[in-house]
Design an enzyme around this catalytic site. Structure first.
Site, PDB file in Angstrom:
ATOM      1  N   ASP A 390      11.809 104.970  24.179  1.00 54.21           N
ATOM      2  CA  ASP A 390      10.798 105.861  23.619  1.00 54.21           C
ATOM      3  C   ASP A 390      10.857 107.194  24.365  1.00 54.21           C
ATOM      4  O   ASP A 390      10.943 107.218  25.599  1.00 54.21           O
ATOM      5  CB  ASP A 390       9.395 105.249  23.745  1.00 54.21           C
ATOM      6  CG  ASP A 390       8.356 106.071  22.999  1.00 54.21           C
ATOM      7  OD1 ASP A 390       8.323 105.965  21.770  1.00 54.21           O
ATOM      8  OD2 ASP A 390       7.604 106.801  23.650  1.00 54.21           O
ATOM      9  N   GLU A 434       9.982 108.532  17.330  1.00 57.09           N
ATOM     10  CA  GLU A 434      10.826 108.851  18.465  1.00 57.09           C
ATOM     11  C   GLU A 434      11.261 107.594  19.226  1.00 57.09           C
ATOM     12  O   GLU A 434      11.721 107.689  20.360  1.00 57.09           O
ATOM     13  CB  GLU A 434      10.078 109.808  19.415  1.00 57.09           C
ATOM     14  CG  GLU A 434       8.885 109.202  20.140  1.00 57.09           C
ATOM     15  CD  GLU A 434       7.595 109.330  19.329  1.00 57.09           C
ATOM     16  OE1 GLU A 434       6.528 109.210  19.930  1.00 57.09           O
ATOM     17  OE2 GLU A 434       7.668 109.532  18.110  1.00 57.09           O
TER      18      GLU A 434
END
Length: 532
Positions: A390, A434
């Site tokens: 992440d 993301e």
């Protein structure tokens, strides 16, 4: 001829009877008619959405082209101004220096077709030199917006003023100016470049925007510099209270939406974009009625055809019941259509396994690969590892640098993540937003941790600036888990949840680190990264 029908007997038992063929024919005809109506409605609706999507892309591309043109046009003029300011501040304003400067300005205006003129004013607003063959006497521009701005602001950045009518030739112009300073930093005057509004309008005429389309160039404050086609009150009009500006342009850099114009009441598909280097924005708009005009005509034509077909089919269905072959042919056609749709769906499925932004596998491909590799690991009694990644503080990155920069950041990170694919069976995918994932068959947790750390370090070494992240650059956190799955005891979701739990631990531990799942067999929880 009849069809099957279940009916109760006197004894309470059920027996099969046959429906009349006429009733079956009526049901069949009604179903076929409804199918035709629904299919044509679906086709028309799909064609409408396709048309709107294509026009959305077209207006967005048009806005980008217009913004780039405006950026380049003003940049060329600004570059000329920057050199002019430096020359005035270095050589001074003696008669000899001004004569040399006049020759240079005439040449510069001749080289740049967008320039209407270049002027230099002293601190009182008096014309010192310009690019015209003759300088009008007793002209003073100290009352102009740009002059007042530079006299009251000490910054030396370019300033784009309100549109005005030139005092030298009466045409509407856009002003670009820079402040000139004395050696001690006090106000010495203004260097001004003027760009004809007609220059932009002539360029905008090269775009096919239909009869009711529009192209707008405006300041970020909402003041319109020009519009194509040009209306009598367009230049200098404020857009601050329009839906387009108030709810959209003032809040984001780009966008596409339908808006009813406050100028002429026409609903248009508007695509707007701010310039990268100057406080301006452009908007390209196409009339919704014109966008859908061709689709509407096609829909009317198809609907008329379907209506005729329904009448003919109904007549033949009710009066030619004996021709059963018609039903068989219709069913065969439906089967062929279904097969064609299935084949098309299979083709689309093959094309839908890659993420368009990052070039990595998409979530669908990831899920398919996880199921396949999980089953393989069970059969081969081998370890299966997963790295969940992440991007740290990515929302803040988007807020600070914009979504276009955010997309580019994800692409660069994805190129690094791809390096985690060392073998044909490894899969690097965009899991969502993301969040990325790397599936590593035949890899234990220590090997996966090593790969994850290499990825983390490589992304850190990119040194992508991120002022919203404590590290000052873009970093990632990663969670890792690996185990040998057992049939009827483990499911693929367990691996994802375990890696996600480790990712949460990495985030909670300060970010920019790699954490392994503490529950992994014979493994102590490692933490690798910024605070390791």
């Amino acid at each position: 001829m009849t069809g099957p029908l279940v009916t109760p007997t006197h004894s309470g038992k059920f027996t099969l009877k046959r429906l009349p063929i006429t009733l079956l024919a009526v049901i069949f005809v009604i179903l076929v008619c409804l199918s035709l109506v629904l299919m044509d409605g679906w086709r028309s609706w799909t064609a409408r959405n396709t048309q709107l999507h294509e026009m959305t892309v077209a207006t967005s591309n048009m806005a980008e082209s217009i913004a780039q043109h405006a950026d380049d046009t003003i940049k060329a003029a600004d570059t000329a101004l920057l050199g002019l300011v430096e020359r005035v501040q270095t050589d001074g304003t003696s008669p000899a220096a001004l004569n040399r400067l006049h020759a240079l300005l005439v040449k510069r205006v001749a080289e740049l077709p967008q320039l209407n003129g270049i002027f230099v004013y002293d601190e009182t607003g008096r014309w010192l030199v310009n690019a015209q063959p003759n300088m009008p006497p007793n002209v003073n521009n100290s009352d102009r917006d740009y002059f007042i701005y530079h006299r009251t602001h000490s910054d030396t950045q370019p300033y784009i003023g309100l549109p005005i009518q030139s005092r030298s030739n009466g045409t509407w112009i856009i002003t670009l100016s820079r402040r000139i300073n004395h050696p001690d930093g006090t106000f010495a005057g203004v260097a001004l470049a003027t760009i004809s509004v007609a220059y932009f309008n002539n360029f905008y005429k090269s775009f096919n925007i239909g009869h009711e389309g529009a192209i707008i160039l405006a300041l970020n404050s909402g003041v319109m510099l020009t519009r194509s086609p040009l209306l009598s009150d367009s230049i200098g009009k404020s857009m601050a209270n329009t839906v387009l500006f108030r709810d959209n342009v003032s809040k984001r850099a780009t966008g596409t939406l339908f808006v009813k114009s406050s100028q002429d009441g026409v609903t248009r598909l508007n695509s707007f974009r701010r310039l990268h280097n100057y406080p301006l924005f452009v908007a390209a708009a196409l009339s919704k009625d014109e966008i859908l005009g061709e689709w509407l005509a096609d829909t009317y034509l198809h609907s008329a055809g379907v209506l005729v077909l329904l009448i003919v089919l109904g007549w033949m269905g009710f009066y030619l019941i004996a021709q059963i072959k018609r039903r068989v042919d219709a069913e065969a056609e439906i089967v062929r259509t279904r097969d064609a749709l299935e084949a098309l769906n299979q083709t689309l499925e093959r094309l839908s396994l890659q993420d368009g932004l990052t070039g990595l596998s998409n979530r669908r491909h990831f899920d398919i690969s996880l199921e396949k590799e999980f089953s393989r690991a069970i059969r081969n009694v081998s370890s299966l590892a997963l790295v969940m990644i992440d991007v740290d503080c990515f929302k803040q990155y988007n807020d600070i640098y914009g979504h276009a920069a955010g997309d580019e950041c994800l692409r660069r990170i994805s190129q690094i993540v791809k390096t985690g694919q060392h073998r044909p069976g490894d899969v690097a995918a965009r899991y969502g937003g993301e969040e990325l994932g790397v599936l590593l068959p035949g890899t234990d947790i220590r090997g996966a941790m090593s790969i994850a750390e290499n990825i983390r370090q490589a992304i850190h070494n990119l040194e992508i600036e991120h002022t919203g992240n404590p590290a000052g650059v873009v970093t990632i956190s990663a969670g890792v888990d690996a185990f040998v799955p057992v049939r009827n005891e483990n499911i693929p979701l367990e691996l994802v949840q375990a890696a996600d739990k480790a990712l949460y631990a990495a985030k909670s531990g300060g970010r920019d680190r790699v954490c392994g799942n503490a529950s992994a067999p014979n493994f102590e929880l490692p933490v690798v990264g910024a605070s390791a």
